[in-house]
Design a protein around this motif. Sequence first.
Motif, PDB file in Angstrom:
ATOM      1  N   SER A 181       0.843  -1.287   0.291  1.00 56.28           N
ATOM      2  CA  SER A 181      -0.294  -0.067   0.346  1.00 56.28           C
ATOM      3  C   SER A 181       1.068   1.184  -0.612  1.00 56.28           C
ATOM      4  N   LEU A 182       2.316   1.545   0.198  1.00 57.32           N
ATOM      5  CA  LEU A 182       2.307   2.068   0.688  1.00 57.32           C
ATOM      6  C   LEU A 182       3.980   2.561  -0.580  1.00 57.32           C
ATOM      7  N   GLU A 183       3.682   1.880  -1.861  1.00 64.19           N
ATOM      8  CA  GLU A 183       4.069   2.257  -2.657  1.00 64.19           C
ATOM      9  C   GLU A 183       5.568   3.104  -2.966  1.00 64.19           C
ATOM     10  N   LEU A 184       6.013   1.975  -2.155  1.00 65.27           N
ATOM     11  CA  LEU A 184       7.908   2.003  -2.425  1.00 65.27           C
ATOM     12  C   LEU A 184       8.365   2.470  -3.500  1.00 65.27           C
ATOM     13  N   PRO A 185       9.515   3.395  -3.161  1.00 59.05           N
ATOM     14  CA  PRO A 185      10.321   3.831  -5.138  1.00 59.05           C
ATOM     15  C   PRO A 185      11.336   2.908  -5.259  1.00 59.05           C
ATOM     16  N   ALA A 186      11.297   3.019  -6.202  1.00 55.81           N
ATOM     17  CA  ALA A 186      13.355   1.583  -7.049  1.00 55.81           C
ATOM     18  C   ALA A 186      13.900   1.541  -5.788  1.00 55.81           C
ATOM     19  N   GLY A 187      14.257   0.147  -5.086  1.00 55.50           N
ATOM     20  CA  GLY A 187      15.578   0.521  -4.303  1.00 55.50           C
ATOM     21  C   GLY A 187      14.862   0.628  -3.423  1.00 55.50           C
ATOM     22  N   PHE A 188      14.216   0.762  -2.550  1.00 57.03           N
ATOM     23  CA  PHE A 188      13.528   1.162  -1.382  1.00 57.03           C
ATOM     24  C   PHE A 188      13.374  -0.349  -0.865  1.00 57.03           C
ATOM     25  N   GLU A 189      13.856  -1.035   0.070  1.00 58.94           N
ATOM     26  CA  GLU A 189      14.103  -2.511   0.403  1.00 58.94           C
ATOM     27  C   GLU A 189      13.181  -2.860   1.918  1.00 58.94           C
ATOM     28  N   VAL A 190      12.590  -3.459   2.120  1.00 59.34           N
ATOM     29  CA  VAL A 190      11.844  -3.636   3.298  1.00 59.34           C
ATOM     30  C   VAL A 190      12.173  -5.277   3.810  1.00 59.34           C
ATOM     31  N   GLU A 191      13.008  -6.032   4.091  1.00 60.18           N
ATOM     32  CA  GLU A 191      13.398  -7.237   5.037  1.00 60.18           C
ATOM     33  C   GLU A 191      12.349  -8.055   6.196  1.00 60.18           C
ATOM     34  N   LEU A 192      11.757  -8.979   6.113  1.00 63.26           N
ATOM     35  CA  LEU A 192      11.401  -9.400   7.306  1.00 63.26           C
ATOM     36  C   LEU A 192      12.579 -10.468   7.572  1.00 63.26           C
ATOM     37  N   PRO A 193      12.247 -10.831   8.483  1.00 60.80           N
ATOM     38  CA  PRO A 193      12.661 -12.092   9.901  1.00 60.80           C
ATOM     39  C   PRO A 193      11.894 -13.142   9.392  1.00 60.80           C
ATOM     40  N   PHE A 194      12.348 -14.606   9.395  1.00 63.90           N
ATOM     41  CA  PHE A 194      11.973 -15.674   9.180  1.00 63.90           C
ATOM     42  C   PHE A 194      11.059 -15.666   9.917  1.00 63.90           C
ATOM     43  N   TYR A 195      10.877 -15.379  11.243  1.00 63.58           N
ATOM     44  CA  TYR A 195       9.637 -15.950  11.950  1.00 63.58           C
ATOM     45  C   TYR A 195       8.784 -14.247  12.864  1.00 63.58           C
ATOM     46  N   HIS A 225      17.335  10.289   3.861  1.00 66.87           N
ATOM     47  CA  HIS A 225      17.847  11.071   2.633  1.00 66.87           C
ATOM     48  C   HIS A 225      18.715  10.585   1.610  1.00 66.87           C
ATOM     49  N   GLN A 226      18.012   9.565   1.566  1.00 64.35           N
ATOM     50  CA  GLN A 226      18.993   7.672  -0.310  1.00 64.35           C
ATOM     51  C   GLN A 226      17.933   7.752  -0.064  1.00 64.35           C
ATOM     52  N   PRO A 227      16.782   8.109  -0.181  1.00 65.75           N
ATOM     53  CA  PRO A 227      15.231   6.109  -0.657  1.00 65.75           C
ATOM     54  C   PRO A 227      15.615   5.525  -1.855  1.00 65.75           C
ATOM     55  N   GLU A 228      16.467   5.870  -2.520  1.00 64.92           N
ATOM     56  CA  GLU A 228      17.358   4.717  -3.306  1.00 64.92           C
ATOM     57  C   GLU A 228      17.777   3.665  -3.303  1.00 64.92           C
ATOM     58  N   HIS A 229      18.599   4.603  -1.906  1.00 64.83           N
ATOM     59  CA  HIS A 229      19.566   3.185  -1.191  1.00 64.83           C
ATOM     60  C   HIS A 229      18.867   3.039  -0.092  1.00 64.83           C
ATOM     61  N   THR A 279      14.222  -1.272  11.784  1.00 60.68           N
ATOM     62  CA  THR A 279      15.688  -0.270  11.277  1.00 60.68           C
ATOM     63  C   THR A 279      16.074  -0.002  10.402  1.00 60.68           C
ATOM     64  N   ASP A 280      15.759   1.257   9.605  1.00 61.25           N
ATOM     65  CA  ASP A 280      16.427   1.621   8.637  1.00 61.25           C
ATOM     66  C   ASP A 280      17.589   2.438   8.684  1.00 61.25           C
ATOM     67  N   ASN A 281      18.329   2.488   7.393  1.00 64.40           N
ATOM     68  CA  ASN A 281      19.850   2.967   7.455  1.00 64.40           C
ATOM     69  C   ASN A 281      19.614   4.365   6.873  1.00 64.40           C
ATOM     70  N   GLY A 282      18.805   5.301   7.467  1.00 62.98           N
ATOM     71  CA  GLY A 282      18.443   6.284   6.878  1.00 62.98           C
ATOM     72  C   GLY A 282      18.957   7.489   8.048  1.00 62.98           C
ATOM     73  N   ARG A 288       8.849  22.092   7.794  1.00 66.66           N
ATOM     74  CA  ARG A 288       7.619  22.077   7.821  1.00 66.66           C
ATOM     75  C   ARG A 288       7.573  22.516   6.194  1.00 66.66           C
ATOM     76  N   ASP A 289       8.415  23.554   5.514  1.00 69.22           N
ATOM     77  CA  ASP A 289       8.648  23.489   4.320  1.00 69.22           C
ATOM     78  C   ASP A 289       9.172  22.801   3.613  1.00 69.22           C
ATOM     79  N   THR A 290      10.417  22.110   4.205  1.00 67.51           N
ATOM     80  CA  THR A 290      11.566  21.699   3.090  1.00 67.51           C
ATOM     81  C   THR A 290      10.387  19.868   3.240  1.00 67.51           C
ATOM     82  N   LEU A 291      10.278  19.677   4.289  1.00 63.02           N
ATOM     83  CA  LEU A 291       9.300  18.135   3.993  1.00 63.02           C
ATOM     84  C   LEU A 291       8.193  18.481   4.812  1.00 63.02           C
TER      85      LEU A 291
END
Length: 501
Positions: A363-377, A404-408, A427-430, A451-454
């Motif tokens: 539902s979030l329509e993530l940009p190309a290169g942005f990944e979400v990793e799920l655990p095994f359990y 700061h770099q959504p594509e990575h 956890t993110d690498n932002g 707020r005017d920036t983001l």
Amino acid sequence: MKLKISTKLFAGFVAISVLFAGVVAINYQLSRAVLRNSQRVERSTRITGEATTLLRNIIDMETGFRGYLLIGNETVLDPYYAGERNLLGRFTELRNDLSLGTPQYERMVRAQQLFQQWAAYSHLLISEKREALRRNPNQIGLNDLEHRNLTTDLTGKKLMDQIRVLFAAFEKVEAEIRIKQRIKLRDSIRETRILSVSITLATIFLGLLYASYLVRQLSRRIGGMVSQAQRIAAGNYTAQVRDQEQDELTELADSLNTMTDTINANIQQLEKRNQELDQFAYVVSHDLKAPLRGIETASRWIEEDMGQDLPEHIREFLQLMRTRVRRMESLITGILDLARVGRTPQADEPVFVRQLLREIIDSLELPAGFEVELPFYLPTLHTNRVQLQQVFTNLISNALKYHHQPEHGTVRIGCVEGPQFYTFSVTDNGPGIAPEYHERIFVIFQTLTERDTLESTGVGLAIVKKIVERQGGTIRVESAEGQGATFIFTWPKERVRRAEA
């Protein structure tokens, strides 16, 4: 007039004390009877021993007397004179131990009289024996004794036989007395044991009976109050306890009923105010959003009417105006969402967390290169699906929004199972968050960027914190500037039941 609990307890204590005092008194009387019987047995034994000793002394005197008559040696008279010195006193002592006028007393009087007769008889013969030896040192036996005929007609033997018969009868009677006294002693001991045990058991039984009565009464009434408290905890604020005993627990029940009425009145008032607040929020939301939409529409009309003649700086101003209007609409929506957290009853349902996270990612329509990793359990929870979805959605979308770099960009979801809670981590690498802002970010309207920036309302993490804490969990952030961020929150395995407010 009904008695108070303290009075009942005191009365029970007094009653039990009186019963035990009665047990002590009865045991004392019974022990006195046992002591008397024991003393009588001991007295009879002592009297018998004294009589036996007295008779032995008489026999020793008789033996010494006969020996002297036969051999004429004064040495053999030592037992005779020793017995004579002791016997008169012994007869007196023995008579003093006997009750005056009893057959035993009369026997000792008669025995003393016979002994005195025998003593007179023996003194006479001893004197004549000495005189005969003085006249004739070679005198033998009873020769030349004036009253030798007293020995031939057995006068001394008859006296001694009568004394022996009296003492034999005396000992026989004393033996019978001891047997009777021992029987009485045994019976008194048995009676003491039976009565002591019976009265003690009766006292314990009555004490336990009264204690069980009090315990049953108290447990029944306290149980009613506990049930009322449980009903109050479950949300039933109309429960009442009826107690007519008019004692300390009645006062407690009345206080509990008053507290219930107060809580019920406050809850009703709170529900009424919540309804008014919901209505106010709806009206304010509607009334505030309507002119905002009008402002946005008017700016578009101006832009369309002016067309190419609209100066560029005016066009920028109109665009900025529409941006601020959309921010205002988002802010109003965020405030309403925060106010409504937990206010709307929602049923729990089985939630497969892995499937929920995949739906959120899609539902979030993530940009190309942005990944979400799920655990095994990832577990399956029986919980509120909408609220858990809000928490993960806010945390993942924030990781994307502030990267700061959504594509990575990379977001890793973690899960650790505990005894009562699951501990989830996002956890993110932002760009990370400086430690001085770790608490600030959970406060409403607080943001770390202009707020005017983001575009940000500063409400999302406040909503997340409120949802997690209402579930009984906690949330915190671990981060350092330039090193990414980890949001850690706990979610209960079983939902914490609480009244919705």
